[in-house]
Write a protein that holds these residues in place. Sequence first.
Motif, PDB file in Angstrom:
ATOM      1  N   GLU A 179      62.172  16.229   4.385  1.00 17.58           N
ATOM      2  CA  GLU A 179      63.178  17.225   4.752  1.00 17.58           C
ATOM      3  C   GLU A 179      62.383  18.369   5.370  1.00 17.58           C
ATOM      4  O   GLU A 179      61.349  18.756   4.840  1.00 17.58           O
ATOM      5  N   GLY A 180      62.865  18.924   6.468  1.00 18.54           N
ATOM      6  CA  GLY A 180      62.169  20.066   7.056  1.00 18.54           C
ATOM      7  C   GLY A 180      60.974  19.630   7.889  1.00 18.54           C
ATOM      8  O   GLY A 180      60.820  18.456   8.225  1.00 18.54           O
ATOM      9  N   THR A 181      60.117  20.562   8.216  1.00 23.46           N
ATOM     10  CA  THR A 181      59.003  20.253   9.108  1.00 23.46           C
ATOM     11  C   THR A 181      57.763  19.863   8.309  1.00 23.46           C
ATOM     12  O   THR A 181      57.461  20.478   7.293  1.00 23.46           O
ATOM     13  N   PRO A 182      57.052  18.828   8.768  1.00 18.69           N
ATOM     14  CA  PRO A 182      55.818  18.437   8.093  1.00 18.69           C
ATOM     15  C   PRO A 182      54.727  19.476   8.340  1.00 18.69           C
ATOM     16  O   PRO A 182      54.811  20.296   9.251  1.00 18.69           O
ATOM     17  N   SER A 183      53.691  19.415   7.488  1.00 21.58           N
ATOM     18  CA  SER A 183      52.618  20.409   7.587  1.00 21.58           C
ATOM     19  C   SER A 183      51.862  20.244   8.901  1.00 21.58           C
ATOM     20  O   SER A 183      51.834  19.170   9.498  1.00 21.58           O
ATOM     21  N   SER A 184      51.241  21.344   9.338  1.00 24.14           N
ATOM     22  CA  SER A 184      50.551  21.303  10.625  1.00 24.14           C
ATOM     23  C   SER A 184      49.334  20.395  10.547  1.00 24.14           C
ATOM     24  O   SER A 184      48.937  19.779  11.539  1.00 24.14           O
ATOM     25  N   ALA A 185      48.723  20.276   9.340  1.00 22.40           N
ATOM     26  CA  ALA A 185      47.555  19.400   9.199  1.00 22.40           C
ATOM     27  C   ALA A 185      47.954  17.952   9.488  1.00 22.40           C
ATOM     28  O   ALA A 185      47.253  17.216  10.189  1.00 22.40           O
ATOM     29  N   LEU A 186      49.112  17.549   8.941  1.00 20.49           N
ATOM     30  CA  LEU A 186      49.588  16.176   9.140  1.00 20.49           C
ATOM     31  C   LEU A 186      49.867  15.927  10.622  1.00 20.49           C
ATOM     32  O   LEU A 186      49.466  14.897  11.188  1.00 20.49           O
ATOM     33  N   THR A 187      50.531  16.898  11.247  1.00 20.01           N
ATOM     34  CA  THR A 187      50.831  16.747  12.668  1.00 20.01           C
ATOM     35  C   THR A 187      49.540  16.610  13.472  1.00 20.01           C
ATOM     36  O   THR A 187      49.442  15.780  14.386  1.00 20.01           O
ATOM     37  N   PHE A 188      48.544  17.418  13.114  1.00 16.36           N
ATOM     38  CA  PHE A 188      47.261  17.364  13.811  1.00 16.36           C
ATOM     39  C   PHE A 188      46.631  15.973  13.678  1.00 16.36           C
ATOM     40  O   PHE A 188      46.233  15.347  14.659  1.00 16.36           O
ATOM     41  N   LEU A 189      46.589  15.485  12.414  1.00 14.17           N
ATOM     42  CA  LEU A 189      46.015  14.153  12.179  1.00 14.17           C
ATOM     43  C   LEU A 189      46.771  13.094  12.965  1.00 14.17           C
ATOM     44  O   LEU A 189      46.186  12.179  13.532  1.00 14.17           O
ATOM     45  N   ALA A 190      48.095  13.196  12.963  1.00 14.23           N
ATOM     46  CA  ALA A 190      48.916  12.184  13.631  1.00 14.23           C
ATOM     47  C   ALA A 190      48.710  12.211  15.137  1.00 14.23           C
ATOM     48  O   ALA A 190      49.009  11.239  15.827  1.00 14.23           O
ATOM     49  N   ARG A 191      48.202  13.342  15.661  1.00 14.37           N
ATOM     50  CA  ARG A 191      47.913  13.370  17.093  1.00 14.37           C
ATOM     51  C   ARG A 191      46.508  12.868  17.395  1.00 14.37           C
ATOM     52  O   ARG A 191      46.255  12.252  18.433  1.00 14.37           O
ATOM     53  N   THR A 229      52.380   8.621  12.692  1.00 13.93           N
ATOM     54  CA  THR A 229      53.151   9.386  13.674  1.00 13.93           C
ATOM     55  C   THR A 229      54.610   9.534  13.237  1.00 13.93           C
ATOM     56  O   THR A 229      55.249  10.538  13.518  1.00 13.93           O
ATOM     57  N   MET A 230      55.124   8.540  12.511  1.00 12.58           N
ATOM     58  CA  MET A 230      56.495   8.649  11.986  1.00 12.58           C
ATOM     59  C   MET A 230      56.548   9.736  10.925  1.00 12.58           C
ATOM     60  O   MET A 230      57.470  10.554  10.890  1.00 12.58           O
ATOM     61  N   MET A 231      55.552   9.760  10.017  1.00 15.69           N
ATOM     62  CA  MET A 231      55.536  10.750   8.939  1.00 15.69           C
ATOM     63  C   MET A 231      55.496  12.159   9.506  1.00 15.69           C
ATOM     64  O   MET A 231      56.148  13.067   8.995  1.00 15.69           O
ATOM     65  N   ALA A 232      54.705  12.326  10.565  1.00 12.33           N
ATOM     66  CA  ALA A 232      54.558  13.664  11.135  1.00 12.33           C
ATOM     67  C   ALA A 232      55.762  14.029  12.001  1.00 12.33           C
ATOM     68  O   ALA A 232      55.821  15.126  12.538  1.00 12.33           O
TER      69      ALA A 232
END
Lengths: 310, 509
Positions: A179-191, A229-232
């Motif tokens: 729910e809501g936005t994932p953490s920026s660390a996760l987004t970074f890793l997913a990129r 990438t789905m998680m992020a």
Amino acid sequence: MSEPFALLLTVLVLLTAGWIVTVRERRAAVLGFIAYGLLLALVWIRLAAVDVALTEAAIGGGATGVLLLRVAARLGDLRPMSAQPGRMLKWLAGLVCAGVSLALMALVLALPDPAPSLAGAAMEPLARTGLGNPVTAVLLAYRALDTFLEIIVLLLALIGVWSLGPDRFWGGRPAAWYEGTPSSALTFLARVLPPFGIVIAGYLFWIGADEPGGKFQASTLLAAMWLLTMMAGLVAAPRTGSPALRGALAFGPLVFLVVGLAGIGWGEGFLAYPDRFAKPLILLIEAALAVSIVAALALMVAGPAERNTP
Amino acid sequence: MSHVLPPAEGINLPGLLLVFAVLLPILGLIAMLGLRALHPERVARVVAPLGLLLACAILAEVWEGRSAIDYTLGGWAPPLGLKLRADGVSAVMLVLAALVIGAAALFSQHQFRTPPDAPGDTRAPFAFWSMLMAMWSALNLVFVGEDLFNFFVALELLTFSAVTLVCLDGRATTLHAALRYLLFALLGSVLYLLGVGLIYGRYGVLDLALLSELAQPGPITLAAVAMMTVGLMAKASLFPLHLWLPPAHAGAPPAASAVLSALVVKAPFFLILRLWFELLPAPYSPLAGQLLAALGAAAILMCSVVALGQSRLKLMIAYSTVAQIGYLFLVFTLTAGPAPFAGLGWTGGVLQLLSHALAKASMFLAAGLIAEDMGHDRIADFSGLARRQPLAIFAFGLAGLSLMGLPPSGGFVAKLMLLSAAAASGQWWIAAVILAGGVLAAGYVFRVIGAAMKDRDGEAAQPAATLPATGRHALVLALALLALALGFVPLQPLALFAIGRGELAQGQP
């Protein structure tokens, strides 16, 4: 690897197993299970079974670990379904387990040494398949039917997971990860991670023909990258009813079947490869299977359809 | 290594039939998964008759040639590769599976039809049909496989499809039953796999034909077979590992219950038969055989009594399944002697398997029709049922004859053969259990029929409404009649059940 290290590894495996069984908290048990999978992978390396080690790390530690973590998160602090076993039952179960373990140890020690094995026999016709890794030859030539049906088992497990979703969402998308936005660390890793993951998966897939590695390990890695990438929230989980996804799931077994049946036409029989084309055909099957395995593993972790957003 | 055939020259057509028997349902599954617009029940309409045709062709081939047919996959002969083989009993099992699954498929065309206006598949129909296909393939592989690990793959396919079918309606109680089933089945898988590992460590091969030549009596072989047997017992729900079966088989949709009770619990039993008669060096310990038979006897007596006390029809039928499974395990102490496959015990055991499968499939489908009509399956509230559903009750009674072991029925012939074998070998306790089991079965069958024959107050005077006589009623009746027809086989060991087992029988001292 030296003997003291092997001893240490054994003690660690036993301690981790004990931790998983006794720890109260669900999440802690799952984390213990992931560590256990990785330790087991080390044990397999110690036993010089690198193919098994890679699979254990990928499936036992990785894929199953993520699956269980998601389950633990979704269950929250749900109460258990049935009554807790009593003290007597626990002791009884423990005694039975100990008895079985001791008996197994005694039996393993009683096995003939050197063990009778088909390892030599598996090397002999290896040239006919054009492969260098006997494990791949076992999986895709000598015992190809087992491999074919194991893929079907994987698809069945996925259909089983899907069938637990509500009727009205059938064919829709799995639930969002957060729910809501994932953490920026996760987004970074997913990129950052997926490009590396894709390259390593490609390498594992290609060397699988001659060295330890292969489609299953490579597919697990690719599925992990996709899930990341789905998680992020960078990509949405696909609709479980989308023709592309369904096609991807059916593609691997279908290619396997077609190549297998073509073997009858070549006069060699079902699942036989003509000697000259054995390796390209096996690589074709592996590539097709990889498509289905990636889709099946990723979708299994993503769970049944729970929303109808287009 | 006389069993290892060189890769056949040209095309081995009879052998290919075995390959297609395993692959055809999988092809159906792939079509259902890949092409949503096809609608799974239509795919099943094509696959089911073709599969039946294949099974009949295999049976005809085995019978004509009076010998087993086999196929070496990919030209890789065992021990490295895999072989498929069908002897007389395997061929009969293939036909049985095709009949029961065909009946389940016809019966479910109505219940699990994709709504015509749906763009693609829908949940319950898709899950039902795809799992039915996977289950069929797994059963066929169990019947024609030759390799211990290949059997493991078949058992996995069987478990996953069966568990999914149990919780198809998604209610909490059926989910609970399915989870319990899954735990028992996975425990069985682990034990089976441990046994396979030990066998490979000891002999270095997994092919049954090769193992039957290599196997020596010894602690490892015996422990491995013991573990595999216990694992398979959990999957076959032999007493006392039967606790999962009643809620699971009672909670599944009627057609699924029919397939689960008729076929799915028989597959692990079939594997135990093969382990004991092919892998274990003969003669196996009479004590071990008697232990299995004693568990079977306990199942017959205790679960029949529990079935008598059930208030719901489907639970009663499920407990009856556990009891009837018990009869199968009597075989292990009734097949002593130099030629086990030419004896009455062997033939009786196989006939019991066949007749129970047909009778139980008929009963579960009849229960489905009854529950659909009444809206419940409480036996106490069945008054007036015989008037509303005469055909369903008639089929239920005919199938009941087979369970009781009354003539004319397959159950009668099977139980009479088992009884004669028990008497001939002086095992009177087994004879007594067989007779007591028949009386108890009569008790629970007549209880249902008695309740159904009662008239509701004032209803007797009314003329009967239009009788429900649909294709589904005909189907249920046909299955019950098939179980009856088995009662007309001659009362002697059948040559068909010994085809392909001659060399095995002669190889034993």
